[in-house]
Design an enzyme around this catalytic site. Structure first.
Site, PDB file in Angstrom:
ATOM      1  N   SER A  36       0.805  -1.227   0.000  1.00 31.37           N
ATOM      2  CA  SER A  36       0.000   0.000   0.000  1.00 31.37           C
ATOM      3  C   SER A  36       0.835   1.273   0.000  1.00 31.37           C
ATOM      4  O   SER A  36       0.405   2.301   0.516  1.00 31.37           O
ATOM      5  CB  SER A  36      -0.936   0.012   1.215  1.00 31.37           C
ATOM      6  OG  SER A  36      -0.183   0.009   2.424  1.00 31.37           O
ATOM      7  N   SER A  94       2.755  -7.097   2.610  1.00 30.96           N
ATOM      8  CA  SER A  94       2.405  -6.011   3.523  1.00 30.96           C
ATOM      9  C   SER A  94       0.886  -5.874   3.650  1.00 30.96           C
ATOM     10  O   SER A  94       0.218  -6.781   4.166  1.00 30.96           O
ATOM     11  CB  SER A  94       3.067  -4.722   3.029  1.00 30.96           C
ATOM     12  OG  SER A  94       3.083  -3.728   4.028  1.00 30.96           O
ATOM     13  N   PHE A  95       0.299  -4.783   3.190  1.00 37.90           N
ATOM     14  CA  PHE A  95      -1.156  -4.666   3.111  1.00 37.90           C
ATOM     15  C   PHE A  95      -1.745  -5.870   2.379  1.00 37.90           C
ATOM     16  O   PHE A  95      -2.785  -6.421   2.775  1.00 37.90           O
ATOM     17  CB  PHE A  95      -1.519  -3.359   2.379  1.00 37.90           C
ATOM     18  CG  PHE A  95      -2.789  -3.396   1.580  1.00 37.90           C
ATOM     19  CD1 PHE A  95      -4.018  -3.230   2.196  1.00 37.90           C
ATOM     20  CD2 PHE A  95      -2.756  -3.602   0.201  1.00 37.90           C
ATOM     21  CE1 PHE A  95      -5.199  -3.273   1.449  1.00 37.90           C
ATOM     22  CE2 PHE A  95      -3.927  -3.637  -0.549  1.00 37.90           C
ATOM     23  CZ  PHE A  95      -5.154  -3.477   0.090  1.00 37.90           C
ATOM     24  N   ASP A 114      13.346  -4.641   8.618  1.00 37.82           N
ATOM     25  CA  ASP A 114      12.125  -3.987   8.140  1.00 37.82           C
ATOM     26  C   ASP A 114      11.713  -2.873   9.108  1.00 37.82           C
ATOM     27  O   ASP A 114      11.457  -3.119  10.282  1.00 37.82           O
ATOM     28  CB  ASP A 114      10.999  -5.036   8.039  1.00 37.82           C
ATOM     29  CG  ASP A 114       9.776  -4.536   7.285  1.00 37.82           C
ATOM     30  OD1 ASP A 114       9.536  -3.323   7.254  1.00 37.82           O
ATOM     31  OD2 ASP A 114       9.054  -5.394   6.733  1.00 37.82           O
ATOM     32  N   HIS A 121      11.963  -3.814   3.995  1.00 34.78           N
ATOM     33  CA  HIS A 121      10.584  -4.182   3.686  1.00 34.78           C
ATOM     34  C   HIS A 121      10.437  -4.700   2.257  1.00 34.78           C
ATOM     35  O   HIS A 121       9.414  -5.291   1.927  1.00 34.78           O
ATOM     36  CB  HIS A 121       9.685  -2.955   3.890  1.00 34.78           C
ATOM     37  CG  HIS A 121       8.221  -3.266   3.891  1.00 34.78           C
ATOM     38  ND1 HIS A 121       7.661  -4.197   4.750  1.00 34.78           N
ATOM     39  CD2 HIS A 121       7.179  -2.770   3.151  1.00 34.78           C
ATOM     40  CE1 HIS A 121       6.353  -4.255   4.539  1.00 34.78           C
ATOM     41  NE2 HIS A 121       6.044  -3.408   3.572  1.00 34.78           N
TER      42      HIS A 121
END
Length: 273
Positions: free
Chosen positions: A35, A104-105, A225, A253
């Site tokens: 995101s 992630s998202f 991260d 990340h």
């Protein structure tokens, strides 16, 4: 005339005209992006798609509110609606069951999708994933709070990557220009307004539901991260019965970019390619 590689095919999924990439042949694999500002499926998965496509049919959409997928000023973004969009895409493509890789998202969405419709999901890969309750990091707060400028984008990219050699002025300018395309920032800024801890909590799935997941799951995280804490993946490892965790040292990340070759190898092996 130069074409934009971020633009793929178009299909209506759950009523949304969706931009997606569809490459390779074999068992379907759905790739769900993160995101970040200006993100697209192609930007997120450009080093992953061609490798997985050697063994699988790879589907990588711009999720509702992101990239070149249709957006409206009154769009309401929620995990429920994103799940419906993902299921709508599988339905539109005639795909009954797909492996799902979420970043992630996208990891939170992959989890929610597997809980909502477990029969539609084969194996799971969750990388730097949201989906559990944790205190929002300064990095994630900065990413979701991005306001468009070249300097701000450079700072965001510094948060994403451990290896600063990956972050140069050309990449910063490319991502900055992506973030200011018509409608991009308006949509992005409306998704995660401050205070932003509530959006981490809103993306978290119920722990009992996570414990009940039957799917074989590969969890991947970068030790350094700064966006999603390693503790989030350790929590998923504790909760998901059929889970394994791989942690990359000296990695931020951007696991799929910073450790592209090894990441692609792990995912291919896990999915059975």
């Amino acid at each position: 005339m130069q074409t934009n590689p971020e633009i793929g095919r178009r299909i209506v999924a759950n009523g949304i005209e969706t931009n997606y990439h569809d490459v390779g042949e074999g068992h379907p694999v759905l790739l769900i992006h993160g995101s970040g500002p200006g993100v697209t499926a192609y930007a997120n998965w450009r080093l992953t798609m061609p490798v997985l496509a050697k063994n699988f049919r790879v589907i990588a959409p711009d999720m509702a509110g992101f990239g070149e997928t249709e957006r409206h000023a009154d769009d309401r973004h929620s995990m429920e609606n994103w799940v419906l969009h993902a299921l709508g895409l599988l339905d539109a493509l005639g795909i009954e069951r797909a492996h799902v890789v979420g970043n992630s998202f996208g990891g939170a969405l992959a989890l929610a999708l597997a809980i909502r419709a477990p029969e539609r999901v084969g194996k799971l890969v969750l990388m730097g994933s949201v989906g559990t309750h944790f205190g929002i990091t300064e990095g994630l707060d900065a990413v979701w709070g991005y306001s468009p400028s070249l300097d701000n984008m450079r700072a965001i990219l510094d948060i994403f990557a451990f290896d600063r050699n990956l972050v140069n002025d050309d990449l910063a300018r490319l991502r900055y220009e992506a973030s200011i395309r018509p409608g991009y920032q308006e949509s992005f800024s409306s998704m995660f307004p401050a205070p932003r801890q509530r959006w981490v909590d809103a993306m978290a799935s119920d722990e009992a539901a996570i414990r009940a997941l039957p799917h074989e799951t590969l969890i991947v995280h970068g030790r350094e991260d700064k966006v999603i804490p390693l503790a989030a993946s350790l929590a998923l490892l504790e909760l998901i019965p059929k889970a394994q965790l791989h942690v990359f040292g000296q990695c931020g990340h951007w696991t799929q970019i910073e450790q592209a070759e090894r990441f692609n190898g792990l995912v291919t092996e896990h999915l059975g390619g």
